[in-house]
Design an enzyme around this catalytic site. Structure first.
Site, PDB file in Angstrom:
ATOM      1  N   ASP A  61       3.628   9.447  -0.788  1.00  0.00           N
ATOM      2  CA  ASP A  61       2.458   8.685  -0.339  1.00  0.00           C
ATOM      3  C   ASP A  61       2.153   7.603  -1.364  1.00  0.00           C
ATOM      4  O   ASP A  61       2.230   7.862  -2.567  1.00  0.00           O
ATOM      5  CB  ASP A  61       1.242   9.628  -0.232  1.00  0.00           C
ATOM      6  CG  ASP A  61       0.256   9.182   0.846  1.00  0.00           C
ATOM      7  OD1 ASP A  61       0.223   7.978   1.167  1.00  0.00           O
ATOM      8  OD2 ASP A  61      -0.486  10.040   1.358  1.00  0.00           O
TER       9      ASP A  61
ATOM     10  N   HIS B 152       0.820  -1.225   0.000  1.00  0.00           N
ATOM     11  CA  HIS B 152       0.000   0.000   0.000  1.00  0.00           C
ATOM     12  C   HIS B 152       0.848   1.266   0.000  1.00  0.00           C
ATOM     13  O   HIS B 152       0.336   2.346  -0.262  1.00  0.00           O
ATOM     14  CB  HIS B 152      -0.917   0.001   1.224  1.00  0.00           C
ATOM     15  CG  HIS B 152      -2.012  -1.012   1.126  1.00  0.00           C
ATOM     16  ND1 HIS B 152      -3.328  -0.668   0.914  1.00  0.00           N
ATOM     17  CD2 HIS B 152      -1.991  -2.366   1.163  1.00  0.00           C
ATOM     18  CE1 HIS B 152      -4.059  -1.769   0.849  1.00  0.00           C
ATOM     19  NE2 HIS B 152      -3.275  -2.818   1.007  1.00  0.00           N
TER      20      HIS B 152
HETATM   21  P1  ADP Z   1      -2.935   6.687   5.060  1.00  0.00           P
HETATM   22  O1  ADP Z   1      -3.333   5.341   4.602  1.00  0.00           O
HETATM   23  O2  ADP Z   1      -1.466   6.945   4.960  1.00  0.00           O
HETATM   24  O3  ADP Z   1      -3.447   7.056   6.401  1.00  0.00           O
HETATM   25  P2  ADP Z   1      -4.898   7.646   3.099  1.00  0.00           P
HETATM   26  O4  ADP Z   1      -5.197   9.040   2.696  1.00  0.00           O
HETATM   27  O5  ADP Z   1      -4.717   6.695   1.975  1.00  0.00           O
HETATM   28  O6  ADP Z   1      -3.589   7.721   4.034  1.00  0.00           O
HETATM   29  O7  ADP Z   1      -6.050   7.059   4.001  1.00  0.00           O
HETATM   30  C1  ADP Z   1      -6.474   7.700   5.154  1.00  0.00           C
HETATM   31  C2  ADP Z   1      -7.871   7.218   5.492  1.00  0.00           C
HETATM   32  O8  ADP Z   1      -8.134   7.527   6.868  1.00  0.00           O
HETATM   33  C3  ADP Z   1      -8.943   7.909   4.670  1.00  0.00           C
HETATM   34  O9  ADP Z   1      -9.946   6.985   4.324  1.00  0.00           O
HETATM   35  C4  ADP Z   1      -9.484   8.959   5.632  1.00  0.00           C
HETATM   36  O10 ADP Z   1     -10.837   9.278   5.430  1.00  0.00           O
HETATM   37  C5  ADP Z   1      -9.319   8.289   6.969  1.00  0.00           C
HETATM   38  N1  ADP Z   1      -9.162   9.308   8.025  1.00  0.00           N
HETATM   39  C6  ADP Z   1      -8.234  10.263   8.098  1.00  0.00           C
HETATM   40  N2  ADP Z   1      -8.439  11.056   9.169  1.00  0.00           N
HETATM   41  C7  ADP Z   1      -9.518  10.588   9.797  1.00  0.00           C
HETATM   42  C8  ADP Z   1     -10.228  10.965  10.961  1.00  0.00           C
HETATM   43  N3  ADP Z   1      -9.883  12.008  11.721  1.00  0.00           N
HETATM   44  N4  ADP Z   1     -11.302  10.237  11.289  1.00  0.00           N
HETATM   45  C9  ADP Z   1     -11.660   9.178  10.530  1.00  0.00           C
HETATM   46  N5  ADP Z   1     -11.038   8.788   9.427  1.00  0.00           N
HETATM   47  C10 ADP Z   1      -9.976   9.467   9.059  1.00  0.00           C
HETATM   48  C1  G6P Z   2      -1.135   3.189   6.123  1.00  0.00           C
HETATM   49  C2  G6P Z   2      -0.571   1.796   5.990  1.00  0.00           C
HETATM   50  C3  G6P Z   2      -1.476   0.783   6.693  1.00  0.00           C
HETATM   51  C4  G6P Z   2      -1.736   1.222   8.122  1.00  0.00           C
HETATM   52  C5  G6P Z   2      -2.258   2.658   8.172  1.00  0.00           C
HETATM   53  C6  G6P Z   2      -2.468   3.178   9.589  1.00  0.00           C
HETATM   54  O1  G6P Z   2      -2.333   3.224   5.461  1.00  0.00           O
HETATM   55  O2  G6P Z   2      -0.436   1.465   4.614  1.00  0.00           O
HETATM   56  O3  G6P Z   2      -0.902  -0.498   6.667  1.00  0.00           O
HETATM   57  O4  G6P Z   2      -2.661   0.359   8.737  1.00  0.00           O
HETATM   58  O5  G6P Z   2      -1.341   3.502   7.508  1.00  0.00           O
HETATM   59  O6  G6P Z   2      -1.320   2.984  10.370  1.00  0.00           O
HETATM   60  P1  G6P Z   2      -1.296   2.043  11.666  1.00  0.00           P
HETATM   61  O7  G6P Z   2       0.144   1.988  12.057  1.00  0.00           O
HETATM   62  O8  G6P Z   2      -2.166   2.736  12.669  1.00  0.00           O
HETATM   63  O9  G6P Z   2      -1.853   0.720  11.307  1.00  0.00           O
END
Ligand code: ADP
Ligand code: G6P
Length: 470
Positions: free
Chosen positions: A368, A160
């Site tokens: 990212d 991912h």
């Molecule tokens: P990462 O996987 O690195 O966190 P992404 O942008 O791909 O980055 O995914 C983040 C996900 O987490 C999104 O679906 C977003 O809506 C969710 N998210 C981010 N902040 C919040 C929050 N404060 N509450 C709920 N969901 C959140």
């Molecule tokens: C990214 C990674 C996931 C991970 C998520 C949240 O989306 O690709 O594998 O689950 O971040 O991070 P955490 O350490 O809380 O699982």
């Protein structure tokens, strides 16, 4: 077999939820969207730390045809596997942050051992005609460990997060072991062409492998399919979230608070890969260089805390809070607070309402894998007043969302200029850009991602040459 759908078995460190609870992380969101449709087994860590023996408790919960089976780990395993190796060695390195990466023998050992123990717990649950799909950097060794347990069925892996160039990845003492272990899978999937190319380059330069026709790579006696599968969201479902009563309440609240001011939002886990410091500086530069915005815009950064046991994350939080304080101290007036930072989680519906209230969404990661926030923001907009997406050139989503305003996230000036352009953009231009991005978000959904990956996993034949050279 052809007329019967094989069972899908998904393995990832985080499992669930399948409902609308706030859950910050693209992996959990993308997989929930995909699994709800197809059903299957989802196996991983419970998220709990067990005081008793590690891997002792196993829990299963069935929801929407998905059986979620999880196990607990103890503190030592979590420290070595999750905090140590996955998040202090692999995460920074794969995000091109060699300066933040730490390598130590103990975490390496625990990481391998946890992969091995997950495999030996999973192996007895598997049938040869299952499609086993392992996710992310926590489980590079899981496939080869399953092979050690005698599993001969189909094994797929999807990363991912980015896969950095070999020049960086070779700094990891176990880089060769990891990539060799990835070759135990049949299909290895990446978010972007850049990631895929970096992996193939590693196989060739470091392991003496060769690129066969199409997307096949051979190292020694192993041939794998290395392919790009950009992850998406459930675009229809997300648009419905955005028009739900809960979204409406949040949208209204934010619009009331903003009054005549234009709202800028950012939504990211509090992670150094997200470019938050540079983004805050970019907003400050906007207020410096384009003073007409003073008193007329407000910036809400939603940044749920993540991995807060690690020093780099603690330092980031302190730096951001100081920076927000500095910007507010410098520009605030009695009736205007320029920047607000919130660390709480929201439900997905509430978040959709927040996106809808915004004129501009800032998605400016330094690196990212994909970034689902960018896609959610697009899906949440209303046709009569679409917002503008400012997107980093280093986010995987950039490949599909080229109608965003693309910025260099390291450049404060570039962010300020793009913000000014977004805030003053005509309705026609906003609409035009949004329509194009909307098409892309609806064309590449979580369901497509899942179907494409599984179709490749099911049909891949290591001996037959491919016709479509990539
Ligand atoms: P990462 O996987 O690195 O966190 P992404 O942008 O791909 O980055 O995914 C983040 C996900 O987490 C999104 O679906 C977003 O809506 C969710 N998210 C981010 N902040 C919040 C929050 N404060 N509450 C709920 N969901 C959140
Ligand atoms: C990214 C990674 C996931 C991970 C998520 C949240 O989306 O690709 O594998 O689950 O971040 O991070 P955490 O350490 O809380 O699982």
């Amino acid at each position: 077999m052809a007329d019967r759908q094989r069972r899908l078995v998904v393995v990832s460190n985080r499992v669930g939820p399948l409902n609308d609870e706030g859950k910050a992380g693209g992996l959990a969101v993308g997989l929930s969207d995909a699994l709800k449709r197809r059903g299957g087994l989802w196996f991983g860590w419970s998220g709990d730390i067990s005081e008793e023996g590690t891997f002792s408790a196993e829990h299963t919960e069935v929801q929407d045809h998905v059986a979620m089976t999880t196990i607990d780990m103890n503190q030592e395993d979590i420290d070595g596997f999750y905090y140590g190796y996955a998040n202090r060695s692999l995460w920074p390195l794969l995000h091109y942050r060699l300066d933040l990466a730490h390598f130590d023998r103990q975490s390496d050992r625990v990481y391998r051992s946890v992969n091995q123990r997950f495999a030996s717990r999973l192996a007895p649950m598997l049938a040869e005609d299952d499609l086993v799909w392992v996710h992310d950097y926590h489980f590079f060794y899981l496939g080869s460990e399953l092979r050690q347990c005698g599993y001969e069925g189909r094994l797929g892996f999807f990363l991912h997060i980015p896969f950095c160039p070999p020049e960086i990845f070779t700094a990891l003492p176990a880089s060769h072991d990891i990539v060799r272990a990835m070759l135990a899978y049949d299909v290895v999937g990446f978010q972007t062409e850049t990631d895929r190319r970096n992996f193939v380059a590693f196989c060739i330069r470091e392991l003496g492998g060769e690129k066969l026709d199409g997307r096949r790579v051979r190292v020694g006696d192993r041939t794998v399919l290395a392919q790009t599968f950009p992850i998406g969201i459930d675009a229809h479902g997300y648009s419905r979230f955005a028009t739900s009563p809960e979204a409406g309440e949040h949208e209204e609240m934010l619009r009331d608070l903003a009054g005549d001011r234009l709202q800028i939002v950012g939504v990211d886990r509090m992670d150094y890969s997200k470019g938050l410091v540079e983004r805050f500086r970019g907003f400050e530069r906007l207020l410096e260089d384009y003073p007409e915005n003073r008193g007329n815009v407000q910036f809400l950064q939603v940044a749920p805390l993540s991995r807060s046991e690690l020093g780099a994350y603690v330092d980031l939080r302190r730096e951001l809070e100081e920076l927000a304080g500095h910007i507010n101290g410098r520009f605030a007036t009695l009736d205007w607070t320029p920047i607000q930072i919130m660390t709480r989680g929201f439900t997905r519906r509430a978040l959709a309402g927040i996106y809808r209230a915004a004129r501009v969404c800032l998605v400016t990661p330094l690196r990212d894998g994909m970034n689902l926030v960018a896609k959610e923001f697009v899906a949440a907009q209303a046709a009569d007043d679409p917002g503008v997406l400012v997107l980093s050139r280093f986010a995987g989503a950039r490949a599909e969302l080229s109608d965003a305003l693309i910025v260099n996230p390291y450049s404060t000036d570039d962010i300020a200029r793009a913000l000014q352009r977004a805030l003053t953009m005509s309705f026609d231009e906003r609409s035009h850009r949004w329509e194009h991005m909307r098409e892309a978000v609806f064309a590449g959904t979580a369901a497509h991602w899942c179907d494409d990956f599984l179709a490749s996993l099911e049909s891949f034949d290591p001996v037959t040459p491919e016709t479509d050279a990539a």
